[in-house]
Design an enzyme around this catalytic site. Sequence first.
Site, PDB file in Angstrom:
ATOM      1  N   PHE A   1      40.666 -46.959  44.641  1.00 50.29           N
ATOM      2  CA  PHE A   1      41.251 -46.533  43.379  1.00 50.29           C
ATOM      3  C   PHE A   1      40.276 -45.637  42.615  1.00 50.29           C
ATOM      4  CE2 PHE A   1      42.015 -47.334  38.776  1.00 50.29           C
ATOM      5  CZ  PHE A   1      43.199 -46.622  38.702  1.00 50.29           C
ATOM      6  N   GLN A   2      40.757 -44.495  42.178  1.00 47.56           N
ATOM      7  CA  GLN A   2      39.968 -43.503  41.437  1.00 47.56           C
ATOM      8  C   GLN A   2      38.734 -43.043  42.217  1.00 47.56           C
ATOM      9  OE1 GLN A   2      39.479 -44.939  37.352  1.00 47.56           O
ATOM     10  NE2 GLN A   2      41.378 -43.845  36.850  1.00 47.56           N
TER      11      GLN A   2
ATOM     12  N   LYS B   1      29.511 -47.870  41.097  1.00 44.38           N
ATOM     13  CA  LYS B   1      29.551 -48.906  40.063  1.00 44.38           C
ATOM     14  C   LYS B   1      28.595 -50.060  40.353  1.00 44.38           C
ATOM     15  CE  LYS B   1      32.696 -51.508  37.163  1.00 44.38           C
ATOM     16  NZ  LYS B   1      34.088 -51.845  36.838  1.00 44.38           N
TER      17      LYS B   1
ATOM     18  N   MET C   1      44.558  -9.791  26.762  1.00 43.39           N
ATOM     19  CA  MET C   1      43.851  -9.016  27.769  1.00 43.39           C
ATOM     20  C   MET C   1      44.740  -8.763  28.989  1.00 43.39           C
ATOM     21  SD  MET C   1      41.247  -7.328  28.338  1.00 43.39           S
ATOM     22  CE  MET C   1      39.689  -7.716  27.542  1.00 43.39           C
TER      23      MET C   1
HETATM   24  C1  LIG Z   1      41.436 -20.725  32.551  1.00 43.31           C
HETATM   25  C2  LIG Z   1      41.823 -19.292  32.626  1.00 43.31           C
HETATM   26  N1  LIG Z   1      43.075 -18.957  33.042  1.00 43.31           N
HETATM   27  C3  LIG Z   1      43.431 -17.658  33.102  1.00 43.31           C
HETATM   28  C4  LIG Z   1      42.558 -16.674  32.752  1.00 43.31           C
HETATM   29  C5  LIG Z   1      42.970 -15.214  32.839  1.00 43.31           C
HETATM   30  N2  LIG Z   1      42.961 -14.588  31.502  1.00 43.31           N
HETATM   31  C6  LIG Z   1      41.936 -13.836  31.080  1.00 43.31           C
HETATM   32  S1  LIG Z   1      42.136 -13.295  29.520  1.00 43.31           S
HETATM   33  C7  LIG Z   1      43.620 -14.046  29.390  1.00 43.31           C
HETATM   34  C8  LIG Z   1      44.402 -13.952  28.110  1.00 43.31           C
HETATM   35  C9  LIG Z   1      43.795 -14.711  27.003  1.00 43.31           C
HETATM   36  O1  LIG Z   1      44.698 -14.759  25.944  1.00 43.31           O
HETATM   37  P1  LIG Z   1      44.253 -15.146  24.499  1.00 43.31           P
HETATM   38  O2  LIG Z   1      43.460 -16.384  24.526  1.00 43.31           O
HETATM   39  O3  LIG Z   1      45.407 -15.128  23.588  1.00 43.31           O
HETATM   40  O4  LIG Z   1      43.208 -13.995  24.154  1.00 43.31           O
HETATM   41  P2  LIG Z   1      43.461 -12.451  23.790  1.00 43.31           P
HETATM   42  O5  LIG Z   1      43.162 -11.675  25.015  1.00 43.31           O
HETATM   43  O6  LIG Z   1      44.879 -12.306  23.340  1.00 43.31           O
HETATM   44  O7  LIG Z   1      42.482 -12.200  22.708  1.00 43.31           O
HETATM   45  C10 LIG Z   1      43.948 -14.704  30.568  1.00 43.31           C
HETATM   46  C11 LIG Z   1      45.204 -15.438  30.804  1.00 43.31           C
HETATM   47  C12 LIG Z   1      41.264 -17.073  32.356  1.00 43.31           C
HETATM   48  N3  LIG Z   1      40.327 -16.177  32.022  1.00 43.31           N
HETATM   49  N4  LIG Z   1      40.944 -18.371  32.274  1.00 43.31           N
END
Ligand SMILES: Cc1ncc(C[n+]2csc(CCOP(=O)(O)OP(=O)(O)O)c2C)c(N)n1
Lengths: 572, 163
Positions: free
Chosen positions: A120-121, A170, A486
Amino acid sequence: MKPGNGKEIMTGSKIILESLIKEGVDTIFGYPGGAVLNIYDELFNYKDKIKHVLVRHEQGAAHAADGYARASGKVGVVLVTSGPGATNTITGIATAYMDSVPIVILTGQVPTNLIGNDAFQEADTVGITRPCTKHNYLVKDIKDLARTIKEAFYIASTGRPGPVLIDIPKDITSSVYEFDYPEAVELRGYNPTYFGHHVQLSKVVKELLNAKRPLLYIGGGVIISNASAELKELAELLDLPVTSTLMGLGGFPSEHSLFFGMLGMHGTYAANMAISNADFIIAIGARFDDRVTGKVEEFGRNAKFAHIDIDPSSIGKNVKIEIPVVGDVKSVLNSLLEMLSAKSKEISSTQYDRLKWLEEINIWKYEHPLSYKMNDVIKPQYVIEKIYELTGGSAIISTEVGQNQMWTAQFYKFNSPRTFLTSGGLGTMGYGFPAAIGAQIACPDKVVFDIAGDGSIQMNIQELATAVQYNLPVKIAIVNNNFLGMIRQWQELFYKKRYSFSEMNVNPDFVKLAEAYGAVGLRATRPDEVEGVLKKALSIKKPVIMDFVVAPEESVYPMVAPGAPITGMLLV
Amino acid sequence: MEKTHILSILVENEAGVLTRVAGLFSARGFNIDSICVAKTLEKNESKMIITTSGDTQILEQITKQLNRLINVIKVQELTDEDSVVRQTVLIKVNADETTKSDIVRIKDIFGGRIIDISRNSYTVEATGSEKKIESLIDILRPLGIKDIVMTGAIAIQRARRPS
Ligand SMILES: Cc1ncc(C[n+]2csc(CCOP(=O)(O)OP(=O)(O)O)c2C)c(N)n1
Ligand SMILES: [Mg+2]
């Protein structure tokens, strides 16, 4: 209880906590579970000596320990249970690994007699974390426990730092043994080189004095090795222009006249032009990441390279290096300064060329400064400039990932090391907020901001409860564009504006969300409200979420298309 | 440039070391052609001999990263010129009254031994360079090889000759 040799006999749990105290640990970020219950029970006795911060998700614990480590320079410590507790930390460990952050992760494991039984775990934590830790251990004998902890802290914090994980079954935590904390470690296969080789150093000096267009390209290694003062001295001694990676920001004062900003994909025009026109580049604690170099064959195409790094495997990995110098940045810079102190005549006789070069870079800077256009909606860049203004540049700033991160790197002027916490290597959305919590705990007197995106903040928003519980006045400034901005920007530029699943069609009401957690929520929708909201947030000694409703389709410029040479910048 | 490389890796004899080392190769898409691990005269030490082929520059990178592993004490690339490389092979080959004497003659030429005999097969053991073993296999093949087992290469640096 003491046996004949005078050493105290204790449980494994107590050995762990006593060892942590020997390492100077006063804070642990953790979350309990079955496999670590013995340790937690003992921790109850240590309440006055070790502060345990109960996070709301183990990923938060790893990022918080990371933020704590980056802000303070000390080792961050994580304590979680086996199986899901351990797997939940993976993103945080990988984030710390990519950015060379010293953390020690203690994970519980099923009892030794059950290992390999699908108990478990049970998870093969050592197997899962092998590629994202600097080193890891499974403690199979209580005799090895204290030594293992000693080694883990030593490995995490020396050489090129990084996360080290100790998996503790553990039964080890309940069995007993004498406590004997070793004074020193003995690791035959681990001897980091700290001092630069004299021959290499003299080549650097010679090349520096020959160069007409020298340039310093600095990275996170400057900050890790606490070498900012030496770097500044070197730059000023020879009027050397400085450009920095994302991770190096704060390693050299951004407002210094020799600083030309970040280089790379979202670097400044001046920095990227300088790289391409320099004749001698010294890379200092940087690793030629593809986000920095663009098309790697063209990177520094007119330059010879010297590279100072403590990790030999970083040198010559992507770009041919004429003068490799393996060593700790601080001690190497000190040696260079010492060698240069005997060269004042040469330094002054060659100064004219370097000043001409500086003039050239300054022209690039004035031709295309970082800029954005104001109108009647809030521009994210404006929010960041205001945060800078109102904190006098003295805050610790963490970011999430995406446009929010790049705008922060561009528009906040970092003037001292360990004030900028961001996931550079792994690019982990959800890093910024828990990292800010860790930083606030490490630096209770500082103003700590997480500059966030509306997408990223939702990845670890549960930690708002942690911030409220421990009364941490972390300020979260969401530049809310209602987009995974982005991603949207790449889709706009490279996918014909096909916004495939990048719009955040549903976002929570962040003000109400803050209130639901017992924090404070504020909102600004017009440019003239920004300053008021920030001032109000700064006056509140509680966690605050600020929801800045910004222009939804603003993009980060300059931008170099992936794979293009870094001189091929798309400008505003 | 693609070429065969022999790495001699001295490691601490601890659980998981082999996985750490092998993981560095697989993480870079490098195939390990052969691997031999055994203890040395020192307590707690093992020597791994790994042969691999691939781009020289990537191999250099792997070598540096091997050095980064805490349990790795020393990494050395051995070249054909400055080292002696040996493999051992066991070949079970069809043997009847007409071929038995051939097999014996062939194993003599190759300095091998017959280590198992049955009514219709001989098992030949031979040690040598990869080339030598390949030619032995080529010569025995027409007789009908029933089974074959080979070790990976082991290698040792030559003592420096006085010049
Ligand atoms: C955990 C994770 N999943 C996906 C990505 C891909 N990714 C890079 S930037 C981004 C958008 C981020 O959106 P937001 O937080 O609203 O920031 P903004 O670019 O709008 O300032 C994504 C999905 C990542 N960097 N990290
Ligand atoms: Mg967004």
